[in-house]
Design an enzyme around this catalytic site. Structure first.
Site, PDB file in Angstrom:
ATOM      1  N   LYS A   1       0.844  -1.130   0.149  1.00  0.00           N
ATOM      2  CA  LYS A   1       0.155   0.052  -0.075  1.00  0.00           C
ATOM      3  C   LYS A   1       0.870   1.164   0.007  1.00  0.00           C
ATOM      4  O   LYS A   1       1.504   1.625   1.106  1.00  0.00           O
ATOM      5  CB  LYS A   1      -0.965   0.204   1.266  1.00  0.00           C
ATOM      6  CG  LYS A   1      -2.347   0.583   0.925  1.00  0.00           C
ATOM      7  CD  LYS A   1      -2.331   2.159   0.903  1.00  0.00           C
ATOM      8  CE  LYS A   1      -2.036   2.966   2.211  1.00  0.00           C
ATOM      9  NZ  LYS A   1      -2.094   4.440   1.955  1.00  0.00           N
TER      10      LYS A   1
ATOM     11  N   SER B   1       5.533   7.278  10.140  1.00  0.00           N
ATOM     12  CA  SER B   1       5.526   7.907  11.501  1.00  0.00           C
ATOM     13  C   SER B   1       5.741   7.028  12.762  1.00  0.00           C
ATOM     14  O   SER B   1       5.209   5.949  12.689  1.00  0.00           O
ATOM     15  CB  SER B   1       4.567   8.978  11.461  1.00  0.00           C
ATOM     16  OG  SER B   1       3.098   8.325  11.718  1.00  0.00           O
TER      17      SER B   1
ATOM     18  N   GLU C   1      10.403   0.944  10.352  1.00  0.00           N
ATOM     19  CA  GLU C   1      11.532   2.080   9.927  1.00  0.00           C
ATOM     20  C   GLU C   1      10.679   3.274  10.322  1.00  0.00           C
ATOM     21  O   GLU C   1       9.947   4.031   9.387  1.00  0.00           O
ATOM     22  CB  GLU C   1      12.073   1.943   8.690  1.00  0.00           C
ATOM     23  CG  GLU C   1      13.536   2.774   8.668  1.00  0.00           C
ATOM     24  CD  GLU C   1      13.144   4.175   8.135  1.00  0.00           C
ATOM     25  OE1 GLU C   1      13.094   5.081   8.956  1.00  0.00           O
ATOM     26  OE2 GLU C   1      12.919   4.210   6.767  1.00  0.00           O
TER      27      GLU C   1
ATOM     28  N   CYS D   1      13.450  10.669   6.716  1.00  0.00           N
ATOM     29  CA  CYS D   1      13.687  10.087   7.924  1.00  0.00           C
ATOM     30  C   CYS D   1      15.171  10.285   8.295  1.00  0.00           C
ATOM     31  O   CYS D   1      15.320  10.442   9.594  1.00  0.00           O
ATOM     32  CB  CYS D   1      13.093   8.712   8.178  1.00  0.00           C
ATOM     33  SG  CYS D   1      13.809   7.529   7.114  1.00  0.00           S
TER      34      CYS D   1
ATOM     35  N   GLU E   1      10.721  15.523  15.056  1.00  0.00           N
ATOM     36  CA  GLU E   1      11.116  15.641  13.466  1.00  0.00           C
ATOM     37  C   GLU E   1      10.108  16.566  12.771  1.00  0.00           C
ATOM     38  O   GLU E   1       8.828  16.446  12.757  1.00  0.00           O
ATOM     39  CB  GLU E   1      10.745  14.039  13.173  1.00  0.00           C
ATOM     40  CG  GLU E   1      11.221  13.947  11.577  1.00  0.00           C
ATOM     41  CD  GLU E   1      10.964  12.494  11.341  1.00  0.00           C
ATOM     42  OE1 GLU E   1      11.735  11.744  10.440  1.00  0.00           O
ATOM     43  OE2 GLU E   1      10.005  11.839  11.703  1.00  0.00           O
TER      44      GLU E   1
END
Length: 476
Positions: free
Chosen positions: A170, A224, A245, A279, A379
């Site tokens: 997806k 996230s 991850e 990231c 972040e």
């Protein structure tokens, strides 16, 4: 406007409702994709389950041959794939073309790696033969983000297929187009129908239905922390493995003896790649107080020379992915101003003229950031570099490890002892010295410490993530 279909069991699937895909450089709708829900997810998982009974039995050499053919087709179409990737993500065209090259490299690498991925024998005693073998999980679910759709497609799908799994992927609703194009190339390469299925739609519906499906054997997720927690709970409820991850707040740590000719472009590229929406972006600059002023000045100059424009103009910096993401980044800047941080470059949205209705933002350099502030801890996912001074190596380690993340770090020093100490003491899955990033790093295990996730992708570790080891014991 183009209608693009999902790919399930080798067939094109449409739905009544659709999801619009925008060009971040203009804000215009460039395509519509199916709004898949539980019914389409169930079809895809069922197709993967049927295909898995045969794909796992295909000889490794034959699996590798198909993956190599897939890599060749990606190479053949890399210009078109790069153009499409740039259009849907906003990244400069040269970066997107490089992503296409690396996508092919993943399939080529894992085609070779799986051919030499052996089990072992264990010499317990003379009367017993013991051996191990690696077996696929079965049906694997893959949920990938919008910042590197092709590369992350490849780094998760290539090892999964190589090990004999069948997949349902997806992509993010913001950037699904290259994943769908790659699915059609996989069929052209000879991958059996159902071995790779790509379903589109929103994370809350299609993504949740996929990761919560009762017939999934393994989940791979990049995204996230918040969504990662939800997926980890879904996997725990069914007691299946998951690779996560997640985010990062990665530091570039510049010591007094650093080679500035190497450090400055390394630091700049680490935060401007994909407009900082990575990231592993080097979003924190920890700099020794003795070289702080000269380094900040040189980075400020480098930011002033950055060219900004639409993805297909192929300049240094493209737009952010959406208006919502730009607003989020601007909220961090407003908070930083309120806390007294000094914005020495950038800090504003760009509109009108060449920027039109796109989602552009100036590259932003913020000095004297409190390491405990939101800008020092969270972040941002934008072209925003937060600068903090340190006095000595102990404080550098303290600041580097002072967030909840631990994905990547960069160390800039000429001193070998300092370099090795930092590699040992910094809590990150990858620590680079006098460089940052590995230009794709297909061979290098990648993953995080702490809230940056668990499990590893890339390299040989990527194969092991998509297999389970079995021990056979035979009494002679």
């Amino acid at each position: 406007m183009k209608q693009v279909a999902a790919v399930i069991n080798g067939e094109s699937i449409q739905t009544r409702n659709t999801v619009a895909v925008l060009d971040p450089s203009s804000g215009e709708v460039i395509a519509e994709t199916p709004d898949c829900g539980p019914a389409e997810i169930d079809l895809a998982v069922s197709a993967a389950r049927r295909a898995s009974h045969q794909w796992r039995k295909v000889a490794v050499a034959d699996r590798a041959r198909i993956l190599r053919r897939f890599a060749q087709l990606i190479e053949r179409d890399r210009d078109d794939l790069g153009h499409l990737e740039a259009l849907q993500t906003g990244k400069p065209l040269r970066q997107a073309r490089r992503d296409a090259e690396l996508t092919a490299r993943y399939f080529d690498f894992y085609a070779s790696a799986v051919e030499t991925h052996y089990g072992s024998s264990i010499p317990l005693n003379a009367d017993t033969m013991i051996f191990t073998q690696w077996e696929p999980h079965g049906v694997t679910a893959h949920v990938i983000p919008w910042n590197y759709p092709m590369q992350i497609f490849a780094r998760t799908i290539a090892p999964a297929l190589a090990m004999g799994n069948c997949c349902v992927l997806k992509p993010a609703e913001e950037a699904p187009l290259t994943a769908l194009r790659l699915a059609s190339l996989a069929l052209e390469a000879g991958l059996p129908a159902g071995a790779l299925n790509v379903v589109t739609g929103y994370g809350e519906t299609a993504g949740a239905a996929l990761t919560g499906h009762s017939d999934i054997d393994h989940i791979s997720f990049t995204g996230s922390v918040e969504v990662g927690r939800t997926i980890a709970r879904a996997a725990a409820n069914r007691v299946i493995p998951v690779t996560l991850e997640l985010g990062g707040k990665s530091p570039n740590i510049v010591f007094a003896d650093a080679d500035m000719e190497r450090a400055v472009p390394g630091v700049v590229n680490a935060i401007l790649q994909m407009a900082g929406q990575t990231c592993s972006a080097g979003s924190r600059l920890l700099v020794h107080e003795s070289v702080h002023d000269i380094l900040v000045e040189r980075i400020q100059q480098a930011f002033a020379n950055v060219t900004i424009g639409p993805a297909l103009s192929d300049l240094t910096l493209g737009p952010l992915i959406s208006q919502a993401q730009r607003s989020r980044v601007l909220s961090f800047l407003d908070e930083a101003r309120g806390n007294g941080a000094k914005i020495v470059a950038g800090g504003s949205a760009l509109n009108g003229g060449v920027f039109g209705e796109g989602f552009f933002l100036q590259p932003t350099l913020i000095d004297d950031v409190d390491p405990d502030s939101p800008l020092g801890q969270e972040e941002v996912f934008g072209p925003v570099l937060a600068v903090t001074r340190f006095r000595d190596i102990d404080e550098a380690v303290q600041f580097a490890n002072g967030t909840d993340y631990g994905l990547v770090a960069g160390v800039w020093t000429r001193d070998l002892s300092t370099a090795h100490r930092m590699i040992r003491e910094v809590l990150a899955g990858q620590v680079f010295v006098n460089t940052y990033g590995a230009s794709g790093g297909v061979e290098l295990p990648f993953g995080g410490f702490k809230r940056s996730g668990y499990g590893r992708e890339k390299g040989a570790e990527g194969l092991r993530s998509f297999a389970q080891i079995k021990t056979g014991v035979v009494a002679l």
